[in-house]
Design a protein around this motif. Structure first.
Motif, PDB file in Angstrom:
ATOM      1  N   ALA A   6       0.838  -1.200   0.000  1.00  7.14           N
ATOM      2  CA  ALA A   6       0.000   0.000   0.000  1.00  7.14           C
ATOM      3  C   ALA A   6       0.878   1.258   0.000  1.00  7.14           C
ATOM      4  CB  ALA A   6      -0.909  -0.004   1.221  1.00  7.14           C
TER       5      ALA A   6
ATOM      6  N   ARG B 135       2.475   1.729  -3.419  1.00  6.89           N
ATOM      7  CA  ARG B 135       1.482   2.222  -4.356  1.00  6.89           C
ATOM      8  C   ARG B 135       1.295   3.738  -4.175  1.00  6.89           C
ATOM      9  NH1 ARG B 135      -4.365   2.126  -4.179  1.00  6.89           N
ATOM     10  NH2 ARG B 135      -5.146   2.284  -6.307  1.00  6.89           N
TER      11      ARG B 135
ATOM     12  N   TYR C 224     -13.513  12.908  -8.558  1.00  5.45           N
ATOM     13  CA  TYR C 224     -12.931  11.950  -7.614  1.00  5.45           C
ATOM     14  C   TYR C 224     -12.200  10.854  -8.383  1.00  5.45           C
ATOM     15  CZ  TYR C 224     -16.331  14.125  -4.518  1.00  5.45           C
ATOM     16  OH  TYR C 224     -17.080  15.026  -3.808  1.00  5.45           O
TER      17      TYR C 224
ATOM     18  N   ALA D 157      -8.690  12.558  -3.502  1.00  8.15           N
ATOM     19  CA  ALA D 157      -8.168  11.200  -3.705  1.00  8.15           C
ATOM     20  C   ALA D 157      -8.806  10.216  -2.733  1.00  8.15           C
ATOM     21  CB  ALA D 157      -6.650  11.182  -3.547  1.00  8.15           C
ATOM     22  N   LEU D 158      -9.015  10.624  -1.491  1.00  7.58           N
ATOM     23  CA  LEU D 158      -9.558   9.683  -0.516  1.00  7.58           C
ATOM     24  C   LEU D 158     -10.947   9.181  -0.906  1.00  7.58           C
ATOM     25  CD1 LEU D 158      -8.223  11.130   2.861  1.00  7.58           C
ATOM     26  CD2 LEU D 158      -7.286   9.328   1.428  1.00  7.58           C
ATOM     27  N   PRO D 159     -11.871  10.068  -1.364  1.00  7.49           N
ATOM     28  CA  PRO D 159     -13.163   9.533  -1.796  1.00  7.49           C
ATOM     29  C   PRO D 159     -13.023   8.572  -2.979  1.00  7.49           C
ATOM     30  CG  PRO D 159     -13.323  11.896  -1.475  1.00  7.49           C
ATOM     31  CD  PRO D 159     -11.864  11.545  -1.360  1.00  7.49           C
TER      32      PRO D 159
ATOM     33  N   GLY E 225     -10.695   6.486  -3.264  1.00  7.25           N
ATOM     34  CA  GLY E 225     -10.161   5.220  -2.774  1.00  7.25           C
ATOM     35  C   GLY E 225      -8.689   5.011  -3.062  1.00  7.25           C
ATOM     36  N   PHE E 226      -7.888   6.089  -3.122  1.00  7.85           N
ATOM     37  CA  PHE E 226      -6.451   5.871  -3.174  1.00  7.85           C
ATOM     38  C   PHE E 226      -5.711   6.923  -2.355  1.00  7.85           C
ATOM     39  CE2 PHE E 226      -7.131   8.674  -6.837  1.00  7.85           C
ATOM     40  CZ  PHE E 226      -6.040   9.520  -6.802  1.00  7.85           C
ATOM     41  N   HIS E 227      -4.487   6.550  -1.955  1.00 10.96           N
ATOM     42  CA  HIS E 227      -3.645   7.430  -1.159  1.00 10.96           C
ATOM     43  C   HIS E 227      -2.520   7.987  -2.009  1.00 10.96           C
ATOM     44  CE1 HIS E 227      -4.797   7.345   3.009  1.00 10.96           C
ATOM     45  NE2 HIS E 227      -4.908   6.024   3.042  1.00 10.96           N
TER      46      HIS E 227
ATOM     47  N   LYS F  55      -1.117   9.337   2.979  1.00 12.32           N
ATOM     48  CA  LYS F  55      -0.677   8.091   3.620  1.00 12.32           C
ATOM     49  C   LYS F  55       0.053   8.421   4.933  1.00 12.32           C
ATOM     50  CE  LYS F  55      -0.052   3.783   3.945  1.00 12.32           C
ATOM     51  NZ  LYS F  55      -1.201   2.940   4.244  1.00 12.32           N
TER      52      LYS F  55
ATOM     53  N   TRP G 245      -0.308  11.096   6.644  1.00 14.86           N
ATOM     54  CA  TRP G 245      -1.342  11.609   7.542  1.00 14.86           C
ATOM     55  C   TRP G 245      -2.086  10.454   8.202  1.00 14.86           C
ATOM     56  CZ3 TRP G 245      -6.791  11.471   6.257  1.00 14.86           C
ATOM     57  CH2 TRP G 245      -7.606  12.179   7.122  1.00 14.86           C
ATOM     58  N   SER G 246      -2.373   9.387   7.417  1.00 13.41           N
ATOM     59  CA  SER G 246      -3.098   8.254   7.997  1.00 13.41           C
ATOM     60  C   SER G 246      -2.257   7.549   9.061  1.00 13.41           C
ATOM     61  CB  SER G 246      -3.536   7.271   6.915  1.00 13.41           C
ATOM     62  OG  SER G 246      -2.448   6.467   6.505  1.00 13.41           O
TER      63      SER G 246
ATOM     64  N   PHE H 295      -0.781   9.013  11.347  1.00 15.71           N
ATOM     65  CA  PHE H 295      -0.988   9.725  12.610  1.00 15.71           C
ATOM     66  C   PHE H 295      -2.305   9.345  13.259  1.00 15.71           C
ATOM     67  CE2 PHE H 295       2.066  12.543  10.559  1.00 15.71           C
ATOM     68  CZ  PHE H 295       3.022  12.538  11.549  1.00 15.71           C
TER      69      PHE H 295
ATOM     70  N   LYS I 241       1.894   6.282  14.297  1.00 16.09           N
ATOM     71  CA  LYS I 241       3.176   5.633  14.027  1.00 16.09           C
ATOM     72  C   LYS I 241       4.163   6.695  13.559  1.00 16.09           C
ATOM     73  CE  LYS I 241       0.580   2.428  12.157  1.00 16.09           C
ATOM     74  NZ  LYS I 241      -0.031   1.447  11.364  1.00 16.09           N
TER      75      LYS I 241
ATOM     76  N   GLN J  15      -5.926  12.843  19.196  1.00 14.77           N
ATOM     77  CA  GLN J  15      -4.574  13.245  18.803  1.00 14.77           C
ATOM     78  C   GLN J  15      -4.161  14.520  19.540  1.00 14.77           C
ATOM     79  OE1 GLN J  15      -4.587  14.094  14.675  1.00 14.77           O
ATOM     80  NE2 GLN J  15      -2.390  14.187  14.473  1.00 14.77           N
TER      81      GLN J  15
ATOM     82  N   MET K  23     -17.960   5.438  -2.552  1.00 15.56           N
ATOM     83  CA  MET K  23     -17.315   6.720  -2.318  1.00 15.56           C
ATOM     84  C   MET K  23     -16.873   6.766  -0.852  1.00 15.56           C
ATOM     85  SD  MET K  23     -18.941  10.499  -2.562  1.00 15.56           S
ATOM     86  CE  MET K  23     -17.930  11.946  -2.338  1.00 15.56           C
ATOM     87  N   GLN K  24     -15.562   7.043  -0.654  1.00 16.83           N
ATOM     88  CA  GLN K  24     -15.010   6.963   0.699  1.00 16.83           C
ATOM     89  C   GLN K  24     -14.860   8.360   1.298  1.00 16.83           C
ATOM     90  OE1 GLN K  24     -13.553   3.897   2.448  1.00 16.83           O
ATOM     91  NE2 GLN K  24     -14.222   5.450   3.908  1.00 16.83           N
ATOM     92  N   VAL K  25     -15.562   8.621   2.397  1.00 17.84           N
ATOM     93  CA  VAL K  25     -15.340   9.879   3.112  1.00 17.84           C
ATOM     94  C   VAL K  25     -14.743   9.562   4.476  1.00 17.84           C
ATOM     95  CG1 VAL K  25     -17.082  11.201   1.878  1.00 17.84           C
ATOM     96  CG2 VAL K  25     -17.720   9.926   3.921  1.00 17.84           C
ATOM     97  N   GLN K  26     -14.432  10.571   5.256  1.00 17.14           N
ATOM     98  CA  GLN K  26     -13.697  10.334   6.496  1.00 17.14           C
ATOM     99  C   GLN K  26     -14.612  10.239   7.720  1.00 17.14           C
ATOM    100  OE1 GLN K  26     -10.120   9.950   6.288  1.00 17.14           O
ATOM    101  NE2 GLN K  26     -10.875   9.705   4.211  1.00 17.14           N
TER     102      GLN K  26
ATOM    103  N   GLU L  57      -7.761  -1.188   4.362  1.00 18.30           N
ATOM    104  CA  GLU L  57      -6.995  -0.585   3.269  1.00 18.30           C
ATOM    105  C   GLU L  57      -6.870  -1.559   2.104  1.00 18.30           C
ATOM    106  OE1 GLU L  57      -3.518   1.519   4.347  1.00 18.30           O
ATOM    107  OE2 GLU L  57      -3.060   2.037   2.271  1.00 18.30           O
TER     108      GLU L  57
ATOM    109  N   PHE M 270     -10.495  -1.460   0.478  1.00 17.99           N
ATOM    110  CA  PHE M 270     -11.074  -0.180   0.031  1.00 17.99           C
ATOM    111  C   PHE M 270     -10.039   0.787  -0.536  1.00 17.99           C
ATOM    112  CE2 PHE M 270     -14.283  -1.892   2.818  1.00 17.99           C
ATOM    113  CZ  PHE M 270     -15.462  -1.574   2.186  1.00 17.99           C
ATOM    114  N   GLY M 271      -8.741   0.472  -0.415  1.00 14.92           N
ATOM    115  CA  GLY M 271      -7.724   1.313  -1.045  1.00 14.92           C
ATOM    116  C   GLY M 271      -7.171   2.427  -0.185  1.00 14.92           C
ATOM    117  N   THR M 272      -7.875   2.820   0.876  1.00 14.61           N
ATOM    118  CA  THR M 272      -7.326   3.877   1.747  1.00 14.61           C
ATOM    119  C   THR M 272      -7.392   3.451   3.213  1.00 14.61           C
ATOM    120  OG1 THR M 272      -9.431   4.994   1.957  1.00 14.61           O
ATOM    121  CG2 THR M 272      -7.957   5.766   0.230  1.00 14.61           C
TER     122      THR M 272
END
Lengths: 570, 347
Positions: free
Chosen positions: A64, A67, A155, A236-238, A240-242, A247, A249-250, A252, A257, B83, B213-216, B342, B345-347
């Motif tokens: 991941a 990618r 998106y 990018a997040l909606p 489905g890719f980083h 990445k 940021w994720s 945190f 980590k 956080q 569709m992926q939101v947070q 991940e 869903f890719g993220t």
């Protein structure tokens, strides 16, 4: 340098170069090395702070992660190519042809430049989200398509590249247009006299002379895209890719980590250094002094029958980057919902009321944003000017190290720098967390490379002959800088100030970790509101921010600088 | 008023009452001395993950009840609140008085770090089910909400709408759904774990192929429904959907036949609160019937206070098949949940 041999006997002023050099070196070292130290420490240790390379092993072995690196590099490269493809012809049309409304075009490009990319990304969500996007709704209505059909999907990878390029191409445009303004006509005249057609002159004489500016601009655009957080987080997040930043940021997210995040920033650092080396290598081979003591007015090419086509091209680009997005923001600010049609019935001041009166954070955030913007821009420009002078003229032994220090932060993604700064200054020793100081330090660190890159490329275009004349007549180095070089570089200095000012307004990724209740900034508020999906309030806030920023940039461009003003030639 | 209520409760729920006696303390009371001391401090800082409009309204209500004490509401997503608390406390910055998030795991972490103060309001000890507060008195369940399926009733007919989680895998919903992210939202983390226990990870593997569709934040899917960007949400806060329904947006909730994940939002006083008395006063107000009723009416949140009356038209919790959170299991599985998610869903 020949000048020093002549200058010494007449030198009446004291040369402050050495003490200034030491002071600047100290400031830059603290600004840059402190967070870098933390970054490296975390990258090469485990949570018990014992040395390890495991972080990098994890990094490479995670598909991941690989990618996200691939996608980010691809995205940044495409943004660079697209930005150059849009900006270079546009800059030439505006600076060197009889294109009508050229001034107006420059103003609109400034508008897309001032627009923070995250705001642009939100505007493009309103325009081109597959279902609720205005363009797609129009497409379905006009062509009578089924309700789930769409023309654009913002998106997506292509959508992301497009949305970022829209707000990074002005870097290339501004630098190339400035260079074209400065390229003396002597060489072009020579080419024309020798019988070359305009196209030959353009491709063999004019374009090669602006290559350094184009490369510098493309480099900034690529680095911006590579380290950008807001737009990928929104688009990018909606999808489905980083990319690397999202990445990181994720990483945190709970449980954070930090070691892995720091390690993930190291390849970015190396990549950036390689890019900068590459730029130096290309530029190093040729002399590009274009601004000397004497030159004629720039040549103007007549477009003739191509005029409507050129106008259409420029207008089309401006529609995509400025006119449509702002129209969408204005519409969203004053209608109930984003899919409401435009009529007097759907007109509302609800969002304006909310932002101005109900939303308590507005005034404080605007004030903080502007205060920090002006402070950062002024301090950064001043430091960059002196640093790039010292580096370009090699006036002090080891001046090159200043350039390296001033450029280094460019390689650190904002979000990682945010953590580095947090670890550096938010401890019992400094206690800067919760104050505007930590944000000022953050912005100065982040913006220093942009300021330095701008001014040092400007210095590369100024021949030292006029300065040398001043020094022969007895001025000290810094006096010569202030009286001769600074006014000559006035356009670049003002441009740098504006670059930095705008940069601070755009900044989101480091800011998001460093703001607190009393140090809120507009960018963070907008991001928070986007999280809760309040597009109306975002539009109002975004438009307010833009009006104020435009005003500041306008004032800045009118400021006199140095001992005198350089009158425009021609 | 509270005295009378307490008397009634003491008489009617004697069983629960005596069970709670096992916990040595009876909870603290709001005394005139406490109010006076709180007033001297003048401010209480509330870090919360509840929707900003709801949290601000709660703050205003407290200010009306206790004039002279200002509530500073700091709202962000659960993971962001977590956080920030982590950043601040580990670097010796003590800003927050009372903290509240929708991820129960956070409070286990806070407790392990000894960041929480002990002592619960009297009302919690008397009224709350015993399993909904910490046996050491360091935190208690301030709110609960569900993660639900919902759809635009003007775009999807009721008979076509999905009835449960398995229906979401139907190819006809491909490209039609929006869903929130477990790495960002405490609610979705809890829900993802509960559903993976129930249906296995194959469910998410298949759902991941539906072009979701992926939101947070879990507050976001309902807003995407309202915008019309997607007609169906695979998950999202129930309370945001309630608020949309109250605003007249054509949205309907589906309580899945397999079960609906419940998330508990805890609240606690921080051990190093800068305004300890105001914190205690505000904390006890959070659990009062008035505040809990407000959360329900205005915020659409569920409450553990037995006195809260829910708005007509909302399905009561007892009629919904619930998937209860398993904090310990979830904490152990965190990394795995995020990695699997991940992957699919890719993220």
């Amino acid at each position: 340098m020949a000048s020093s041999a002549y200058a010494t006997p007449f030198n009446r002023g004291i040369d402050f170069s050495k003490p200034v050099f030491i002071l600047l070196a100290a400031i830059l070292a603290v600004l840059v090395l402190f967070p870098l130290f933390w970054l490296l420490l975390y990258a090469f240790t485990d949570p018990a702070r014992q040395f390890t390379l495991m972080n990098f092993v994890k990094l490479v072995s995670d598909p991941a992660m690989r990618r996200s690196f691939g996608l980010a590099i691809g995205m940044a490269a495409l943004v660079g190519v697209l930005a150059c493809a849009i900006a270079t012809p546009m800059a030439w049309l505006v600076a060197r042809t009889d294109l009508p409304y050229a001034r107006f075009v420059r103003i609109l490009v400034t508008a897309s430049f001032v627009t923070p990319p995250f705001l642009g990304a939100i505007a493009w969500e309103i325009l081109a989200a597959p279902n609720s996007g205005i363009f797609n709704i129009l497409y379905r209505v006009l062509f009578d398509r089924p309700t789930d059909d769409y023309l654009f999907n913002i998106y997506s990878f292509a959508g992301l590249v497009f949305a970022i390029a829209c707000y990074t191409f002005p870097y290339v445009f501004t630098l190339v247009a400035n260079a074209l303004d400065r390229v003396p006509s002597d060489l072009e005249d020579a080419s024309a006299i020798l019988g070359a057609k305009w196209l030959t002159t353009l491709s063999r004489v004019t374009l090669p002379m602006v290559v350094p500016a184009m490369l510098a601009g493309a480099l900034i655009a690529i680095l911006q895209a590579l380290t950008m957080f807001g737009s990928p987080a929104i688009l990018a997040l909606p999808a489905g890719f980083h990319v690397i930043t999202t990445k990181i940021w994720s990483l945190f997210q709970f449980p954070p980590k930090l070691e892995l995040a720091a390690a993930a920033a190291i390849p970015l650092l190396i990549l950036t250094i390689l890019l900068l080396r590459g730029q130096k290598w290309i530029l190093g081979r040729k002399g590009y002094t274009v601004l000397g003591g004497k030159s004629g007015a720039p040549r103007v090419t007549e477009l003739g029958k191509f005029k409507p086509l050129a106008l259409l091209f420029v207008f089309g680009i401006l529609c995509l980057t400025v006119i449509f997005p702002y129209a969408a923001l204005i519409k969203t600010a004053f209608t109930e919902t984003i899919d409401a049609s435009i009529s007097w019935d759907s007109f509302t001041l609800k969002h304006l009321n909310f932002v101005l009166f109900d939303f308590s954070a507005t005034r404080l955030a605007l004030f903080n944003t502007l205060l920090l913007g002006v402070l950062t821009a002024t301090v950064c420009t001043a430091i960059s000017l002196v640093v790039s002078y010292l580096v370009a003229r090699k006036s002090v032994m080891g001046a090159g190290i200043l350039g390296v220090l001033a450029t280094a932060p460019v390689a650190i993604p904002g979000i990682v720098l945010g953590v580095g700064l947090f670890l550096s200054y938010a401890n019992p020793t400094f206690k800067l967390y919760g104050t505007l100081w930590i944000l000022l330090i953050a912005f100065m660190t982040i913006e220093m490379p942009a300021g330095y890159q701008q001014l040092s490329s400007a210095f590369q275009g100024v021949h030292p002959e006029l300065e040398e004349a001043s020094r022969i007549l007895g001025a000290s180095r810094l006096k010569a800088l202030w009286q001769i070089t600074a006014p000559m570089l006035r356009t670049s200095v003002v441009a740098t100030w504006c670059f930095v000012f705008i940069g601070t307004i755009r900044e989101l990724s480091a800011t998001i970790l460093l703001t607190t209740a009393n140090t809120k900034l507009v960018s963070v508020i907008i991001y928070d509101l986007n999280e809760s999906g309040d597009l109306g309030a975002i539009s109002v806030l975004g438009l307010m921010l833009m009006v104020v920023s435009f005003f500041v940039v306008y004032i800045a461009s009118k400021m006199p600088l140095g001992a005198g003003r350089l009158q425009p030639r021609g | 008023m509270w005295g009378k209520r307490a008397a009634i409760i003491a008489l009617t729920s004697a069983v629960a009452w005596s069970a709670n006696l096992a916990y040595a303390q009876d909870g603290y009371k709001v005394t005139p001395e406490l109010i006076e001391a709180a007033r001297k401090e003048g401010t209480v800082v509330f870090y919360t993950a509840t929707d900003v409009a709801v949290a601000e309204k709660l703050g205003k209500t407290f200010e009306e009840e206790y004039p002279g004490i200002k509530v500073q509401v700091e709202r962000a997503g659960s993971e962001r609140v977590f956080q920030r608390i982590g950043q601040e406390l580990s670097t010796g910055v003590y800003n927050a008085d009372v903290v509240e998030t929708s991820d129960a795991v956070h409070f286990q972490m806070f407790k392990k770090q000894s960041w929480l103060a002990s002592g619960l309001p009297e009302e919690v000890i008397k009224e709350w089910p015993k399993e909904e507060y910490d046996p050491d008195g360091q935190f208690a369940a301030y709110r609960a909400h569900l993660s639900v399926i919902a759809y635009r009733s003007d775009m999807i007919k009721e008979e076509d709408a999905p009835k449960g989680l398995a229906d979401l895998l139907d190819p006809k919903w491909k490209g039609k759904m929006v869903k929130a992210h477990p790495g960002y939202s405490g609610t979705i983390m809890t829900a993802t774990y509960a559903i993976s226990k129930l249906l296995g990870w194959e469910y998410f593997e298949k759902l991941g192929k539906q072009e979701v569709m992926q939101v947070q934040s879990s507050t976001e899917p309902p807003k995407k429904l309202a915008q019309g960007e997607r007609p169906l949400e695979a998950d999202g806060n129930e309370y945001n959907v309630f608020r949309l329904i109250d605003d007249g947006v054509p949205v309907k909730i589906v309580y899945a036949t397999e079960g609906t994940p419940l998330t508990v939002g805890n609240a606690a006083i921080l051990a190093k609160a800068p305004h300890p008395n105001a914190a205690k006063l505000f904390y006890s107000f959070l659990f009062s019937l008035k505040a809990q009723q407000l959360n329900s009416d205005f915020g659409g949140l569920r409450s553990f206070h037995p006195g809260v009356k829910e708005k007509a038209g909302r399905t009561p919790l007892k009629d919904i098949k619930l998937l209860m959170p398993d904090v310990a299991g979830q904490e152990a599985e965190l990394e795995n949940i995020k990695a699997k998610y991940e992957e699919y869903f890719g993220t």
